[in-house]
Design a protein around this motif. Structure first.
Motif, short mmCIF file in Angstrom:
data_model
loop_
_atom_site.label_atom_id
_atom_site.label_comp_id
_atom_site.label_asym_id
_atom_site.label_seq_id
_atom_site.Cartn_x
_atom_site.Cartn_y
_atom_site.Cartn_z
N UNK A 1 0.78 -1.25 0.00
CA UNK A 1 0.00 0.00 0.00
C UNK A 1 0.81 1.28 0.00
N UNK A 2 1.92 1.30 -0.72
CA UNK A 2 2.74 2.52 -0.78
C UNK A 2 2.74 3.07 -2.22
N UNK A 3 2.50 4.38 -2.35
CA UNK A 3 2.29 4.96 -3.69
C UNK A 3 3.01 6.29 -3.87
N UNK A 4 3.40 6.59 -5.11
CA UNK A 4 3.94 7.92 -5.38
C UNK A 4 2.80 8.94 -5.42
N UNK A 5 3.14 10.19 -5.22
CA UNK A 5 2.17 11.27 -5.18
C UNK A 5 1.24 11.27 -6.40
N UNK A 6 1.83 11.00 -7.59
CA UNK A 6 1.02 11.10 -8.82
C UNK A 6 -0.14 10.11 -8.85
N UNK A 7 -0.04 8.99 -8.14
CA UNK A 7 -1.15 8.02 -8.11
C UNK A 7 -2.36 8.57 -7.38
N UNK A 8 -2.12 9.62 -6.58
CA UNK A 8 -3.21 10.15 -5.73
C UNK A 8 -3.81 11.43 -6.29
N UNK A 9 -3.43 11.79 -7.51
CA UNK A 9 -3.80 13.13 -7.99
C UNK A 9 -5.32 13.34 -8.15
N UNK A 10 -6.07 12.28 -8.39
CA UNK A 10 -7.53 12.46 -8.54
C UNK A 10 -8.30 12.23 -7.24
#
Ligand SMILES: C[S@@+](CC[C@H](N)C(=O)[O-])C[C@H]1O[C@@H](n2cnc3c(N)ncnc32)[C@H](O)[C@@H]1O
Length: 257
Positions: free
Chosen positions: A143-152
């Motif tokens: 469950x770890x993600x870069x910022x861009x995955x959360x943009x929406x």
């Protein structure tokens, strides 16, 4: 001959992994795999396949290329808004707890989006998430993600359900524990039953028409009457009634019998 070489390769892969490359659109798949094969310096697919049998890293790279794991939280936001505002209230007229399946979930952005949505709306739900690629599921569980995955993703959700650390944004334990990950091959494995909401997006585009049609039928059989299938934004189903489905909104289909 090139043709036989690829056919032989697809047989090797099927025998070794159960993955049937022939059910994916051939020109697209061949193009992706050919560039990888050439990058690794193999003259034929047979040589490439043989080496893959010995070298796990080569096999994992092949799997990565053939599956295309791109995903995002709240991908196509207006559709997720429809899910939240229109579809969920309809489902909840019949039931107080939902059985949800996120099929071909890739790195987990979709099932975790569902988990956050359920928490926000205080809906009780069991969320099963699956993919053909075991490596990707291990990544999903972290469950770890870069910022861009959360943009929406709505800002509030980002604040509430993630912890920022040196690796990126990590989902809170609450969210992680709301999802159960299992390996599942849509072309081969038995489908779960009595599902109220199936989210199966951006995978059917890769399959042949015949495989696609079989999968739609199986997905429909998986749903309880009144249950909903949520598909990707290029995956409109033509003539949904052939699968006992009717349109509930754009890219949402309801099981009718
Ligand atoms: C482009 S991603 C879609 C991710 C997510 N559903 C989304 O829309 O953001 C496609 C996923 O389909 C998975 N996949 C490909 N073939 C599959 C199969 N036969 N059964 C299950 N999953 C499969 C891939 O591993 C990949 O993770």
């Amino acid at each position: 001959m090139i043709e036989d070489d690829y056919t032989e390769f697809t047989l090797m892969i099927k025998k070794k992994t159960g993955i049937d490359l022939n059910q994916y659109k051939e020109a697209q798949m061949k193009r992706r795999l050919l560039s990888l094969r050439q990058k690794r310096g193999f003259k034929t697919f047979i040589d490439y396949g043989n080496e893959m049998g010995k070298e796990k890293a080569l096999f994992n790279e092949f799997l990565d290329r053939m599956t295309i794991n791109v995903s995002e939280f709240y991908r196509n936001p207006e559709r997720w808004d429809i899910l939240k505002e229109k579809i969920l209230p309809q489902l909840l007229k019949e039931k107080s707890e939902l059985n949800i399946w996120s099929a071909a979930c890739s790195t987990g952005e979709e099932p975790y989006t569902l988990a956050m949505m359920m928490k926000e709306a205080k809906i009780k739900a069991k969320i099963l998430a699956s993919d053909i690629d075991e490596g990707i599921l291990e990544q999903a569980a972290k469950g770890v993600y870069p910022d861009r995955s959360l943009k929406s993703l709505p800002d509030l959700w980002k604040k509430k359900y993630f912890i920022e650390n040196e690796l990126g944004y990590e989902c809170t334990t609450l969210v992680k524990h709301a999802v159960a990950f299992h390996r599942h091959n849509l072309l081969k494995d038995p489908y779960p039953k009595h599902v109220d909401l199936i989210v199966c997006r951006n995978v059917l585009i890769y399959f042949t028409e015949e495989a696609k049609s079989r999968i739609y039928k199986e997905l429909s059989d998986s749903l309880s009457i009144g249950g909903i299938l949520f598909v990707g934004s290029t995956e409109q189903i033509f003539n949904p009634s052939q699968y006992n489905l009717e349109s509930a909104d754009t890219f949402f289909y309801r099981k009718i019998e």
